[in-house]
Each structure stands twice: as structure tokens, then as C-alpha cells.
Design a protein around this motif. Sequence first.
Motif, short mmCIF file in Angstrom:
data_model
loop_
_atom_site.label_atom_id
_atom_site.label_comp_id
_atom_site.label_asym_id
_atom_site.label_seq_id
_atom_site.Cartn_x
_atom_site.Cartn_y
_atom_site.Cartn_z
N UNK A 20 0.83 -1.21 0.00
CA UNK A 20 0.00 0.00 0.00
C UNK A 20 0.86 1.26 0.00
N UNK A 21 1.96 1.21 0.72
CA UNK A 21 2.82 2.39 0.82
C UNK A 21 3.72 2.58 -0.40
N UNK A 22 4.19 1.47 -0.98
CA UNK A 22 5.22 1.58 -2.02
C UNK A 22 4.78 1.10 -3.38
N UNK A 23 3.60 0.50 -3.47
CA UNK A 23 3.17 -0.08 -4.73
C UNK A 23 3.94 -1.36 -5.02
N UNK A 24 3.59 -2.00 -6.12
CA UNK A 24 4.27 -3.25 -6.46
C UNK A 24 5.72 -3.00 -6.85
#
Length: 188
Positions: A20-24
Amino acid sequence: MRPQKILDKELLEGMAKVFREKGYEGARLSDLAKATGLNKASLYHRFPKGKRGMAEAVLSNVDDWVKKNIFSVLQNDTLPVEERLKNVLGQISVLYSGGEGTCIYRALSMQVGLELFAEQINGGMQSWITNFKKVGIAFNFEEHVAYDHALQTLIEIQGALVTARNMKDSNIFKHSLQKIENRYLRIH
């Protein structure tokens, strides 16, 4: 077999937080290991498909939570439809930490993630629309109106999450949930 050092629930919550914080693309294996308390080898042992398998597990876990806490409530016709709607809007607030959280669909639908998870994300969004359409029909809306309300509900939730997070004002999200309730209850 040795007992697992970390419970699946804690493991999935830790990985979800990173995604959620950094994306895939931004989620590094070291970030995922740190968030879960496992070393990289243990993560690969639990998720042989690597980061993709971890993201798929997170998506499945969130989908399961949504089915249990949102869709099943929306479908529970033993409760008055107004009660179902209010309960679900409360659960949506829980899911997104009162508007301070990021939607896992959004987090995993950037760049490469969209290609990898498009089917799962699309299926999840279609389920949101289908279930909210059923609520609209329970409110005696015509089918096309029920669909329009359901689609608008999904758009408002997603848009409010992005806006609230970027403006650092969770009241935007709360206000959007109230607008959704008012729309279904036909309060202007």
C-alpha cells in the motif's frame, strides 16, 4: 514440521502495508522481509512465486475480508437494507482506516502491477459494483439506476481515498461515505 514463526494474518498485514505504501514496483524484498519479521529465504519458502506471489496473497486476503465484512452484509436480506448499507459503510471505513489508508487495488495497479494483477483487480471492482447494485435494487431503484449508483459508489470511494490522502484530510473520505449513504437513502 516446525511451527511458523509468524501467523499468516500478521504476515499478510505486514506485506499489505508495504504494498500500500510503495506499490508493487517500489516494494523491495527487504521491505517485505522487514515488515513481516521473516528473512528473505523464509519469504521465498512461503511464497515460491516471489514478490508476485506475495502480492497475489495480499489481494486474495483483502478480497476475502471484503467478501466476509462487506459483500456478505450487503447480501444479507434478513436485515433491513438501510441497516446493511450503514453497516457496510462502517466496514469500508475500517478497511481504509477512516480514509487514511490506500486501496490495495490502487497500490497494485500502477505500471507493471496493472499488467500482473489486472484480472484480479477488475474482478474485485466488478464485485463491488454487483453487490452495491443489489443494494440499489433492494432500495427499489430501477436496474439502470441501481447500476449507476453502484458505479458512482466505487468511484467516490476510490476518489475520496486518493483525495483524502493527498490533502491529508480524512474528513473528505468520511464526507464521501455520508454522501453515498444519503444517495441510497434519497436524502438530498
